[in-house]
Scaffold this active site. Sequence first.
Site, PDB file in Angstrom:
ATOM      1  NE  ARG A  46      36.837  39.865 -37.568  1.00 36.94           N
ATOM      2  CZ  ARG A  46      37.144  40.346 -36.423  1.00 36.94           C
ATOM      3  NH1 ARG A  46      36.684  39.676 -35.135  1.00 36.94           N
ATOM      4  NH2 ARG A  46      38.148  40.719 -36.082  1.00 36.94           N
ATOM      5  CG  ASP A 100      38.385  19.079 -27.190  1.00 38.93           C
ATOM      6  OD1 ASP A 100      38.511  18.241 -27.313  1.00 38.93           O
ATOM      7  OD2 ASP A 100      37.751  20.613 -27.267  1.00 38.93           O
ATOM      8  N   GLY A 104      32.784  19.666 -25.115  1.00 41.73           N
ATOM      9  CA  GLY A 104      31.314  18.989 -24.985  1.00 41.73           C
ATOM     10  C   GLY A 104      30.744  18.824 -23.544  1.00 41.73           C
ATOM     11  CD  GLU A 154      33.125  19.702 -17.588  1.00 41.04           C
ATOM     12  OE1 GLU A 154      33.475  18.916 -19.001  1.00 41.04           O
ATOM     13  OE2 GLU A 154      33.757  20.807 -17.699  1.00 41.04           O
ATOM     14  CG  ASP A 206      37.915  23.112 -18.491  1.00 36.43           C
ATOM     15  OD1 ASP A 206      38.705  22.922 -19.387  1.00 36.43           O
ATOM     16  OD2 ASP A 206      37.479  23.528 -17.833  1.00 36.43           O
TER      17      ASP A 206
HETATM   18  N1  ADE Z   1      35.665  23.123 -23.805  1.00 38.40           N
HETATM   19  C1  ADE Z   1      36.051  24.200 -23.014  1.00 38.40           C
HETATM   20  N2  ADE Z   1      35.746  23.961 -22.311  1.00 38.40           N
HETATM   21  C2  ADE Z   1      34.750  22.490 -21.648  1.00 38.40           C
HETATM   22  C3  ADE Z   1      34.420  22.483 -20.607  1.00 38.40           C
HETATM   23  N3  ADE Z   1      35.299  21.958 -19.538  1.00 38.40           N
HETATM   24  N4  ADE Z   1      33.753  21.000 -20.849  1.00 38.40           N
HETATM   25  C4  ADE Z   1      33.443  20.641 -21.577  1.00 38.40           C
HETATM   26  N5  ADE Z   1      33.390  21.197 -22.821  1.00 38.40           N
HETATM   27  C5  ADE Z   1      34.803  21.898 -22.661  1.00 38.40           C
HETATM   28 ZN    ZN Z   2      38.151  21.164 -21.116  1.00 39.24          ZN
END
Ligand code: ADE
Ligand code: ZN
Length: 344
Positions: free
Chosen positions: A70, A145, A179, A209, A286
């Site tokens: 927050r 990011d 994202g 990904e 990650d």
């Molecule tokens: N934000 C946090 N982890 C992510 C991922 N693995 N891929 C895309 N956005 C993300």
């Molecule tokens: Zn990531």
Amino acid sequence: METISEWIRQLPKAELHLHLEGTITPPTLVELSMLGNARPMTLTEAQTLYAYEDFTGFLQAFKTVVTELRGPAEYELAAWRMLQGLAAQGVCHAEVYISVGVIFRLRPEEDKSNPDLFPDIFAALERARLRGERELGVTLSWIFDAVRHFTVEEAARVFRLAAAMRSAYPSIVGIGLGGDERKTGSEPFRALYEEAAAAGLRLTNHAGETTGPEAIREALEIGSERLGHVLSAGDDPMLLQELLLRQVPLELNPSSNVKTGVCPSLEAHPLRRYFDAGLMVTLNSDDPAFFGATVADEYRLAHEVHGFSRAELRQLAENSFRSSFLPEAEKQAWIDRIGSVAGA
Ligand code: ADE
Ligand code: ZN
């Protein structure tokens, strides 16, 4: 003889693909909820927020956890717990994503009425970073990011903020895009990436990904220097060749890919194939709190599942510093230290 986990712990490592918000474990979330909340969360309540079925569900769960951050006090505690976790694994340096795009999207009203919202949050993160360096000997850099499936204007705001804050805070080294790649690729961000590079920021990007190799090409074409996930590069031999020749740093995240369902198993992950082909592979976690594996676990899994020897794990650790955004002299100092680690 020490165990492989003990050996990995003392191996100096850098982590290059780590989302601050994804390091918040359920017990830390409970702690955060006790900072000024009328009714603190129970551990069971916290745990339910981490449930997801697939990649889309994961992104949703991630956003829900960010909602619990927050203000500055929450960010400072989350960053401090992250640093303690990194130190416990023998991570010496981390380049950490902050989901600045999510912060602005989640509270448009508060953001409008309080221009100090983000500067205050960032000052809190810096307090944790400096404490981590002083007390734990772990160095951090920040990567701002943006969320690719929000608007280009929202990404512009994130990247321009990084550029504007950089002179006051040299710890801000770069920008990135996370994202959903299935909704938005990299091309719409070309001009923004050029602008960020001109401002001295380094460029990372999630690529391939949930999508095919064309998304990885697109990420390279807009100037991305480091690529996250890169799961589908093996489908395009020409692309693999380019990644090899250019030694593009790859931020691989095997457990993440299995847990979000974009890779069927650790055995099926291309880590071994990329490494043997001579690509510039690094291992990363990650969002460890969501995927149940830290970066030290990723090294152990590389050993157990893909048969990486200690010499090969040492190579991965060396790659992690070589691929970092640290100054050359610092990279070399870490690589020299790895060279003195016994047990190849
Ligand atoms: N934000 C946090 N982890 C992510 C991922 N693995 N891929 C895309 N956005 C993300
Ligand atoms: Zn990531």
